[in-house]
Scaffold this motif. Structure first.
Motif, PDB file in Angstrom:
ATOM      1  N   VAL A  31       1.615  15.941  -9.319  1.00  4.12           N
ATOM      2  CA  VAL A  31       0.773  15.137  -8.430  1.00  4.12           C
ATOM      3  C   VAL A  31      -0.464  14.580  -9.151  1.00  4.12           C
ATOM      4  O   VAL A  31      -1.591  14.902  -8.790  1.00  4.12           O
ATOM      5  N   PRO A  32      -0.252  13.759 -10.172  1.00  4.93           N
ATOM      6  CA  PRO A  32      -1.396  13.177 -10.876  1.00  4.93           C
ATOM      7  C   PRO A  32      -2.027  12.039 -10.075  1.00  4.93           C
ATOM      8  O   PRO A  32      -1.463  11.585  -9.083  1.00  4.93           O
ATOM      9  N   THR A  33      -3.176  11.574 -10.510  1.00  2.07           N
ATOM     10  CA  THR A  33      -3.760  10.349  -9.965  1.00  2.07           C
ATOM     11  C   THR A  33      -2.897   9.169 -10.427  1.00  2.07           C
ATOM     12  O   THR A  33      -2.580   9.065 -11.609  1.00  2.07           O
ATOM     13  N   VAL A  34      -2.506   8.298  -9.490  1.00  5.34           N
ATOM     14  CA  VAL A  34      -1.633   7.161  -9.815  1.00  5.34           C
ATOM     15  C   VAL A  34      -2.373   5.848  -9.554  1.00  5.34           C
ATOM     16  O   VAL A  34      -2.843   5.599  -8.443  1.00  5.34           O
ATOM     17  N   LEU A  35      -2.470   5.019 -10.596  1.00  2.05           N
ATOM     18  CA  LEU A  35      -3.066   3.690 -10.498  1.00  2.05           C
ATOM     19  C   LEU A  35      -1.961   2.659 -10.694  1.00  2.05           C
ATOM     20  O   LEU A  35      -1.077   2.860 -11.534  1.00  2.05           O
ATOM     21  N   VAL A  36      -2.049   1.564  -9.936  1.00  5.52           N
ATOM     22  CA  VAL A  36      -1.004   0.529 -10.042  1.00  5.52           C
ATOM     23  C   VAL A  36      -1.654  -0.844  -9.996  1.00  5.52           C
ATOM     24  O   VAL A  36      -2.536  -1.096  -9.173  1.00  5.52           O
ATOM     25  N   GLY A  37      -1.191  -1.728 -10.882  1.00  3.64           N
ATOM     26  CA  GLY A  37      -1.624  -3.119 -10.843  1.00  3.64           C
ATOM     27  C   GLY A  37      -0.864  -3.873  -9.762  1.00  3.64           C
ATOM     28  O   GLY A  37       0.280  -3.550  -9.438  1.00  3.64           O
ATOM     29  N   GLN A  38      -1.496  -4.908  -9.203  1.00  3.13           N
ATOM     30  CA  GLN A  38      -0.913  -5.593  -8.037  1.00  3.13           C
ATOM     31  C   GLN A  38       0.458  -6.208  -8.332  1.00  3.13           C
ATOM     32  O   GLN A  38       1.313  -6.257  -7.459  1.00  3.13           O
ATOM     33  N   GLU A  39       0.697  -6.675  -9.573  1.00  2.00           N
ATOM     34  CA  GLU A  39       1.953  -7.371  -9.865  1.00  2.00           C
ATOM     35  C   GLU A  39       3.170  -6.481  -9.668  1.00  2.00           C
ATOM     36  O   GLU A  39       4.250  -6.959  -9.345  1.00  2.00           O
ATOM     37  N   CYS A  40       3.003  -5.184  -9.908  1.00  2.00           N
ATOM     38  CA  CYS A  40       4.189  -4.322  -9.797  1.00  2.00           C
ATOM     39  C   CYS A  40       4.084  -3.358  -8.608  1.00  2.00           C
ATOM     40  O   CYS A  40       4.899  -2.452  -8.463  1.00  2.00           O
ATOM     41  N   LEU A  41       3.103  -3.598  -7.740  1.00  2.00           N
ATOM     42  CA  LEU A  41       2.880  -2.662  -6.624  1.00  2.00           C
ATOM     43  C   LEU A  41       4.088  -2.563  -5.703  1.00  2.00           C
ATOM     44  O   LEU A  41       4.504  -1.467  -5.315  1.00  2.00           O
ATOM     45  N   GLU A  42       4.671  -3.704  -5.378  1.00  2.00           N
ATOM     46  CA  GLU A  42       5.804  -3.707  -4.429  1.00  2.00           C
ATOM     47  C   GLU A  42       6.938  -2.818  -4.952  1.00  2.00           C
ATOM     48  O   GLU A  42       7.512  -2.009  -4.215  1.00  2.00           O
ATOM     49  N   ASN A  43       7.221  -2.950  -6.234  1.00  2.00           N
ATOM     50  CA  ASN A  43       8.290  -2.156  -6.838  1.00  2.00           C
ATOM     51  C   ASN A  43       7.953  -0.668  -6.810  1.00  2.00           C
ATOM     52  O   ASN A  43       8.787   0.174  -6.466  1.00  2.00           O
ATOM     53  N   VAL A  44       6.723  -0.339  -7.157  1.00  2.00           N
ATOM     54  CA  VAL A  44       6.302   1.074  -7.185  1.00  2.00           C
ATOM     55  C   VAL A  44       6.387   1.682  -5.787  1.00  2.00           C
ATOM     56  O   VAL A  44       6.871   2.804  -5.607  1.00  2.00           O
ATOM     57  N   LEU A  45       5.921   0.934  -4.786  1.00  2.77           N
ATOM     58  CA  LEU A  45       5.969   1.455  -3.407  1.00  2.77           C
ATOM     59  C   LEU A  45       7.423   1.643  -2.961  1.00  2.77           C
ATOM     60  O   LEU A  45       7.729   2.568  -2.197  1.00  2.77           O
ATOM     61  N   SER A  46       8.328   0.788  -3.464  1.00  6.29           N
ATOM     62  CA  SER A  46       9.740   0.932  -3.077  1.00  6.29           C
ATOM     63  C   SER A  46      10.343   2.217  -3.647  1.00  6.29           C
ATOM     64  O   SER A  46      11.357   2.707  -3.168  1.00  6.29           O
ATOM     65  N   TRP A  47       9.712   2.768  -4.689  1.00  9.41           N
ATOM     66  CA  TRP A  47      10.158   4.053  -5.247  1.00  9.41           C
ATOM     67  C   TRP A  47       9.680   5.239  -4.406  1.00  9.41           C
ATOM     68  O   TRP A  47      10.057   6.375  -4.668  1.00  9.41           O
TER      69      TRP A  47
ATOM     70  N   THR B  47      -6.739  -8.505  -7.088  1.00 13.59           N
ATOM     71  CA  THR B  47      -7.744  -9.549  -6.849  1.00 13.59           C
ATOM     72  C   THR B  47      -8.269  -9.412  -5.418  1.00 13.59           C
ATOM     73  O   THR B  47      -7.627  -8.798  -4.555  1.00 13.59           O
ATOM     74  N   GLU B  48      -9.415 -10.045  -5.161  1.00 13.34           N
ATOM     75  CA  GLU B  48      -9.989  -9.987  -3.804  1.00 13.34           C
ATOM     76  C   GLU B  48      -9.036 -10.628  -2.793  1.00 13.34           C
ATOM     77  O   GLU B  48      -8.903 -10.155  -1.663  1.00 13.34           O
ATOM     78  N   THR B  49      -8.360 -11.697  -3.199  1.00  9.92           N
ATOM     79  CA  THR B  49      -7.409 -12.376  -2.295  1.00  9.92           C
ATOM     80  C   THR B  49      -6.279 -11.433  -1.913  1.00  9.92           C
ATOM     81  O   THR B  49      -5.918 -11.302  -0.727  1.00  9.92           O
ATOM     82  N   PHE B  50      -5.715 -10.751  -2.914  1.00  6.06           N
ATOM     83  CA  PHE B  50      -4.623  -9.802  -2.657  1.00  6.06           C
ATOM     84  C   PHE B  50      -5.098  -8.699  -1.701  1.00  6.06           C
ATOM     85  O   PHE B  50      -4.382  -8.307  -0.778  1.00  6.06           O
ATOM     86  N   GLN B  51      -6.309  -8.216  -1.929  1.00  8.36           N
ATOM     87  CA  GLN B  51      -6.838  -7.143  -1.070  1.00  8.36           C
ATOM     88  C   GLN B  51      -6.949  -7.609   0.378  1.00  8.36           C
ATOM     89  O   GLN B  51      -6.535  -6.899   1.297  1.00  8.36           O
ATOM     90  N   LYS B  52      -7.492  -8.817   0.580  1.00 11.06           N
ATOM     91  CA  LYS B  52      -7.644  -9.339   1.951  1.00 11.06           C
ATOM     92  C   LYS B  52      -6.292  -9.491   2.634  1.00 11.06           C
ATOM     93  O   LYS B  52      -6.140  -9.236   3.822  1.00 11.06           O
ATOM     94  N   ASP B  53      -5.285  -9.939   1.847  1.00 13.76           N
ATOM     95  CA  ASP B  53      -3.955 -10.180   2.424  1.00 13.76           C
ATOM     96  C   ASP B  53      -3.173  -8.887   2.651  1.00 13.76           C
ATOM     97  O   ASP B  53      -2.125  -8.911   3.306  1.00 13.76           O
ATOM     98  N   ASN B  54      -3.642  -7.792   2.101  1.00 14.82           N
ATOM     99  CA  ASN B  54      -2.864  -6.548   2.171  1.00 14.82           C
ATOM    100  C   ASN B  54      -3.693  -5.356   2.661  1.00 14.82           C
ATOM    101  O   ASN B  54      -3.486  -4.219   2.231  1.00 14.82           O
TER     102      ASN B  54
END
Length: 203
Positions: free
Chosen positions: A35-51, A61-68
């Motif tokens: 159970v380590p700390t996990v950091l993810v960049g926005q470009e691959c977030l969808e894939n990581v969450l699917s795991w 980015t601020e835009t990505f944050q507002k949209d999500n």
């Protein structure tokens, strides 16, 4: 109480996922065992969450944050950290430094970026996982390890002389962009005048 609510005491190396293009969940899974700390960049977030991985910090980015914003609830207690795709690596490492993480696995970072990590190596223990290979730095210039019969890679400053000793004998060679070497089963020793990275294939 679900497992991801364990108190994280920064003892485990953090897992910083920058790209999943050539990665499978099976490659990353062993890094998540404690159970380590996990950091993810926005470009691959969808894939990581699917795991089904529990994420602690999303660099976006601020835009990505507002949209999500829904992710803050769905992935609670996840946090956002503002970063552009160009400075995701730097921002993430700064965050890990500020939160006193002594070690980090950089997952999906190109091994070519090892040259950008020079100063960071004094502050962290870092490994790079890239396209089926795991690279770890040798900061002391001297390295000794038992290997099964296999292929290893050595990364470092182009032209740096490296001495390799094992049961095949002793070899002196200058490093090229990526030096690939067949090693026999047994102890291999490597000596270099500066920082090198050793790459092993991830089975």
């Amino acid at each position: 109480m679900s497992s991801h609510h364990f108190v994280k005491d920064q003892q485990e190396p953090a897992v910083f996922i920058l790209d999943t293009a050539e990665l499978s969940f099976e490659t990353v899974s062993p890094l998540l065992e404690w159970v380590p700390t996990v950091l993810v960049g926005q470009e691959c977030l969808e894939n990581v969450l699917s795991w089904g991985i529990k994420v602690d910090l999303i660099l976006a980015t601020e835009t990505f944050q507002k949209d999500n914003l829904h992710l803050l609830e769905e992935q609670y207690p996840v946090k956002f950290l503002t970063a552009s795709p160009e400075n995701t690596l730097d921002e993430g490492l700064q965050y890990l430094l500020a939160t006193k993480h002594p070690a980090t696995h950089l997952v999906g970072l190109s091994h070519l970026k090892h040259v950008d990590l020079g100063e960071k190596l004094e502050l962290f223990d870092l490994t790079i996982m890239d396209a089926g290979w795991k690279y770890y730095p040798v900061k002391s210039g001297k390295f000794k390890k038992w290997f099964a019969e296999s292929t290893i890679r050595i990364l470092g400053k182009e032209g740096m002389p490296v001495e390799i000793s094992n049961e095949n004998g002793k070899l002196m060679l200058p490093l090229v962009y990526l030096t690939q070497l067949e090693v026999p089963e047994g102890i291999t020793e490597i000596a270099a005048s500066g920082v090198i990275w050793i790459g092993e294939e991830v089975k």
